[in-house]
Design a protein around this motif. Structure first.
Motif, PDB file in Angstrom:
ATOM      1  N   ALA A 118      52.640  66.088  13.304  1.00 49.57           N
ATOM      2  CA  ALA A 118      53.301  64.876  13.529  1.00 49.57           C
ATOM      3  C   ALA A 118      53.402  63.714  12.305  1.00 49.57           C
ATOM      4  CB  ALA A 118      52.804  64.170  14.952  1.00 49.57           C
ATOM      5  N   GLU A 119      54.867  63.330  12.845  1.00 45.89           N
ATOM      6  CA  GLU A 119      55.266  61.973  11.503  1.00 45.89           C
ATOM      7  C   GLU A 119      55.802  61.060  12.493  1.00 45.89           C
ATOM      8  OE1 GLU A 119      58.710  61.767   9.076  1.00 45.89           O
ATOM      9  OE2 GLU A 119      56.793  62.066   7.590  1.00 45.89           O
ATOM     10  N   ILE A 120      55.269  59.618  12.368  1.00 45.42           N
ATOM     11  CA  ILE A 120      55.975  58.972  13.503  1.00 45.42           C
ATOM     12  C   ILE A 120      56.497  57.952  12.819  1.00 45.42           C
ATOM     13  CG2 ILE A 120      54.627  57.122  15.340  1.00 45.42           C
ATOM     14  CD1 ILE A 120      54.267  59.922  16.114  1.00 45.42           C
ATOM     15  N   LEU A 121      57.820  57.814  13.076  1.00 43.21           N
ATOM     16  CA  LEU A 121      58.446  55.799  12.063  1.00 43.21           C
ATOM     17  C   LEU A 121      58.312  55.468  13.998  1.00 43.21           C
ATOM     18  CD1 LEU A 121      61.503  58.898  10.975  1.00 43.21           C
ATOM     19  CD2 LEU A 121      58.675  57.748   9.940  1.00 43.21           C
ATOM     20  N   VAL A 122      58.772  54.001  12.941  1.00 47.25           N
ATOM     21  CA  VAL A 122      58.416  52.915  13.485  1.00 47.25           C
ATOM     22  C   VAL A 122      59.668  52.104  12.901  1.00 47.25           C
ATOM     23  CG1 VAL A 122      57.674  50.604  14.326  1.00 47.25           C
ATOM     24  CG2 VAL A 122      56.085  52.526  13.937  1.00 47.25           C
ATOM     25  N   GLU A 123      60.781  51.803  13.528  1.00 52.36           N
ATOM     26  CA  GLU A 123      62.347  51.169  12.496  1.00 52.36           C
ATOM     27  C   GLU A 123      62.799  52.207  11.678  1.00 52.36           C
ATOM     28  OE1 GLU A 123      63.806  48.944  14.665  1.00 52.36           O
ATOM     29  OE2 GLU A 123      62.121  48.354  15.347  1.00 52.36           O
ATOM     30  N   GLY A 124      62.494  52.893  11.701  1.00 56.34           N
ATOM     31  CA  GLY A 124      62.842  54.254  10.197  1.00 56.34           C
ATOM     32  C   GLY A 124      61.279  53.873   8.943  1.00 56.34           C
ATOM     33  N   GLU A 125      60.058  53.627   9.222  1.00 58.29           N
ATOM     34  CA  GLU A 125      59.407  53.275   8.308  1.00 58.29           C
ATOM     35  C   GLU A 125      58.517  54.328   8.978  1.00 58.29           C
ATOM     36  OE1 GLU A 125      56.868  50.300   5.438  1.00 58.29           O
ATOM     37  OE2 GLU A 125      58.314  49.537   6.738  1.00 58.29           O
TER      38      GLU A 125
ATOM     39  N   THR B  70      59.213  64.893  14.084  1.00 52.88           N
ATOM     40  CA  THR B  70      59.603  63.237  14.111  1.00 52.88           C
ATOM     41  C   THR B  70      59.396  62.515  15.272  1.00 52.88           C
ATOM     42  OG1 THR B  70      59.747  64.193  11.986  1.00 52.88           O
ATOM     43  CG2 THR B  70      60.263  61.563  12.548  1.00 52.88           C
ATOM     44  N   VAL B  71      58.840  61.749  15.530  1.00 54.89           N
ATOM     45  CA  VAL B  71      58.917  60.654  16.231  1.00 54.89           C
ATOM     46  C   VAL B  71      59.339  59.296  16.208  1.00 54.89           C
ATOM     47  CG1 VAL B  71      58.250  59.409  18.442  1.00 54.89           C
ATOM     48  CG2 VAL B  71      57.179  62.075  17.976  1.00 54.89           C
TER      49      VAL B  71
END
Length: 202
Positions: A186-193, A151-152
């Motif tokens: 992989a899971e990509i989070l941007v500002e927690g979303e 998770t990034v």
């Protein structure tokens, strides 16, 4: 007779002085000796705490991770390649793995993601490969590997050129993260979303 008694007086005085000298010298050493240096004083608890903020007399040194020097694998898009040069994604495109020069790092996921996000060119040199992330303003924050999933977390904004650009952005990030972490997902989070939700709302 008088002269004989007087001749013994110096002998008696000499013996008395000898006994006095012996008694004052400390004898056989069992008695206290004022010339002995005083024992070193143990610092008070307040002084110990001041010397060591944690209060421990021997704080442990912080652990360090040895740096590694190696090439990083970054993924770019071969538009319309239909899976011939790599995994097929989106609108009939392919993802193509590329190698950087030797880089020094302690966290390969951080180094790979930072290198990918720092590239603001729309094409990778003269290779014809497209960088769908060129218009985005993203920065790496942290990552976590849990089992076969990495998770990034990123911060910033994502800019997409349209429906076909969405999967290009997502897969460029995911494949770069998975390769660096050695995971299958992989899971990509941007500002927690999740990035999928971020792009779907645009």
């Amino acid at each position: 007779m008088r002269p004989q008694r007087m001749s013994r007086l110096p002998i008696a005085l000499g013996l008395g002085m000898l006994f006095l000298a012996t008694g004052c010298s400390g004898g056989d050493g069992d008695g206290p000796n004022d010339s002995t240096a005083p024992a070193a004083q143990t610092p008070s608890s307040a002084e110990s705490d001041q010397a060591s903020p944690t209060g421990s007399s021997a704080p442990s040194a912080p652990s360090s991770v040895a740096a590694t020097t190696a090439a990083l694998t970054l993924f770019y898009v071969a538009v319309g390649d239909a899976g011939q040069s790599g995994p097929e994604i989106g609108c009939g495109d392919s993802l193509v793995a590329t190698q950087t020069g030797p880089e020094e790092f302690t966290n390969q996921v951080e180094a790979s993601m930072a290198a990918l996000l720092a590239d603001d060119n729309e094409e990778l040199g003269g290779s014809g490969l497209r960088n769908a992330l060129a218009a985005s303003d993203l920065e790496y924050v942290t990552s976590l590997v849990d089992g076969d999933v990495v998770t990034v977390e990123l911060e910033g904004t994502v800019s997409s050129g349209g429906t076909c650009d969405d999967p290009r952005i997502i897969e460029q990030l995911k494949y770069t993260a998975m390769t660096a972490a050695g995971t299958g997902e992989a899971e990509i989070l941007v500002e927690g979303e999740k990035i999928e939700e971020v792009l779907s709302s645009k």
